[in-house]
Design a protein around this motif. Structure first.
Motif, PDB file in Angstrom:
ATOM      1  N   ILE A   1     -49.245  31.915 -15.514  1.00  0.00           N
ATOM      2  CA  ILE A   1     -48.280  31.975 -16.622  1.00  0.00           C
ATOM      3  C   ILE A   1     -48.338  33.346 -17.291  1.00  0.00           C
TER       4      ILE A   1
ATOM      5  N   LEU B   1     -38.896  32.039 -25.169  1.00  0.00           N
ATOM      6  CA  LEU B   1     -38.582  31.528 -23.845  1.00  0.00           C
ATOM      7  C   LEU B   1     -37.381  30.600 -23.921  1.00  0.00           C
TER       8      LEU B   1
ATOM      9  N   GLU C   1     -37.870  26.189 -27.009  1.00  0.00           N
ATOM     10  CA  GLU C   1     -39.233  26.144 -26.464  1.00  0.00           C
ATOM     11  C   GLU C   1     -39.841  24.760 -26.644  1.00  0.00           C
TER      12      GLU C   1
ATOM     13  N   TYR D   1     -45.129  34.810 -18.583  1.00  0.00           N
ATOM     14  CA  TYR D   1     -44.643  34.192 -19.820  1.00  0.00           C
ATOM     15  C   TYR D   1     -45.425  34.728 -21.023  1.00  0.00           C
TER      16      TYR D   1
ATOM     17  N   GLN E   1     -37.891  27.870 -18.936  1.00  0.00           N
ATOM     18  CA  GLN E   1     -39.137  28.630 -18.855  1.00  0.00           C
ATOM     19  C   GLN E   1     -40.262  27.910 -19.595  1.00  0.00           C
TER      20      GLN E   1
ATOM     21  N   LEU F   1     -43.801  26.615 -18.009  1.00  0.00           N
ATOM     22  CA  LEU F   1     -45.071  27.079 -18.575  1.00  0.00           C
ATOM     23  C   LEU F   1     -45.935  25.886 -19.000  1.00  0.00           C
TER      24      LEU F   1
ATOM     25  N   GLU G   1     -44.206  37.879 -22.413  1.00  0.00           N
ATOM     26  CA  GLU G   1     -43.013  37.795 -23.261  1.00  0.00           C
ATOM     27  C   GLU G   1     -43.349  37.295 -24.667  1.00  0.00           C
TER      28      GLU G   1
END
Length: 301
Positions: free
Chosen positions: A3, A20, A58, A6, A24, A28, A9
């Motif tokens: 991950i 995200l 998210e 991710y 995504q 994750l 980010e």
């Protein structure tokens, strides 16, 4: 798998991080729940999200991943009232058991799910055990008028492991937000949600609407979903995603609640709960109102 892309980010700090999207976030969180990432990556995820804060897409992705993996309880004959209980008592008695038993007395099936993530709080499950409502060792249908006490580990071991990260780093993480929103039943539910910070109230409300959930949302009592007996909080209902304002917040704090103990230990809290259930003490007005609103939502769920 990893991950790391991710984390790159979301881990750039409050100003540099990027949210995200739902897909995504689902990927994750699914990898974390499945145990496919390292402890170092989990720690980085927890701290990154703690600094950045979760967005509604998210959280929706996290819930998507969670609901795909949960061990679900079978549907009950009536909508199951879901009471997440992960905080326990800190300064005031934990009254989630009282709310659960009052709802069961009205004929609703009630699920209290939780997990001890701190060692110095009195948990709802401890009080319920003292009231002869022990934790379940397996999952089955909740009968009408029954309270089921279920440990998070029975629902998903990976989710329990994520919650336990708090014992290492000392901070809550996204898993603690997920468990307050999930509906681990294969049938209609009314999720009773609570918030401490107003920003998360917005995310929760948006999620209940986005996911078409039936729910009650209010400020909780020290992180528990039961209403503070001393106050009149704002209560918002959701009927399959449609928001309904049920009760406006009233200013002020009631100085004296008849019989409400100052001690928060298990025995004292169980004794107070018994006295209220037996009619020896009145049901606090705020909790009585909460019960009635949940009953109304249940009739439409």
């Amino acid at each position: 798998m990893s991950i790391a892309h991710y984390i790159k980010e979301i881990g750039r700090g409050a100003r540099g991080s990027k949210p995200l999207d739902r897909a995504q976030a689902k990927d994750l969180f699914g990898q974390i729940l499945d145990g496919r990432v390292t402890d170092l990556e989990i720690g980085a995820f927890c701290l990154s999200m703690r600094i950045k804060g979760e967005t509604t897409p998210e959280m929706a992705g996290f819930l998507d991943a969670t609901h795909e993996r949960l061990q679900l309880l079978p549907a009950s004959d009536r909508p199951v009232v879901v009471l997440p209980s992960y905080n326990g008592a800190r300064k005031l008695p934990v009254l989630t058991p009282l709310l659960a038993l009052l709802l069961a007395r009205e004929g609703l099936p009630v699920l209290v799910h939780g997990s001890a993530t701190e060692s110095n709080r009195v948990l709802a499950s401890d009080v319920l055990a003292a009231l002869d409502v022990p934790a379940w060792s397996g999952l089955r249908k909740i009968e009408t008028g029954e309270v089921a006490v279920v440990e998070t580990a029975l629902l998903h071991q990976g989710l329990k492991r994520l919650l336990d990260v708090r014992r290492v780093v000392g901070l809550r993480n996204a898993g603690h937000s997920v468990v307050k929103l999930m509906a681990p039943v294969a049938g209609p539910t009314v999720v009773v949600g609570s918030y401490t910070h107003p920003a998360f109230a917005t995310v929760m409300a948006e999620l209940f609407a986005l996911l078409g959930m039936s729910a009650l949302l209010s400020r909780g009592l020290e992180g528990e979903v039961v209403s503070d007996p001393r106050r009149t909080p704002q209560l918002d209902g959701f009927i399959r995603g449609q928001r309904v304002e049920l009760q406006a917040q009233q200013p002020g704090t009631q100085a004296d609640i008849p019989g409400l103990p100052t001690a928060i230990d298990v025995a004292t809290t169980a004794k107070y709960t018994r006295c209220v259930l037996n009619g020896d003490l009145p049901v606090p007005t705020a909790i009585a109102a909460q019960v009635q609103h949940i009953l109304e939502l249940s009739s439409h769920a």
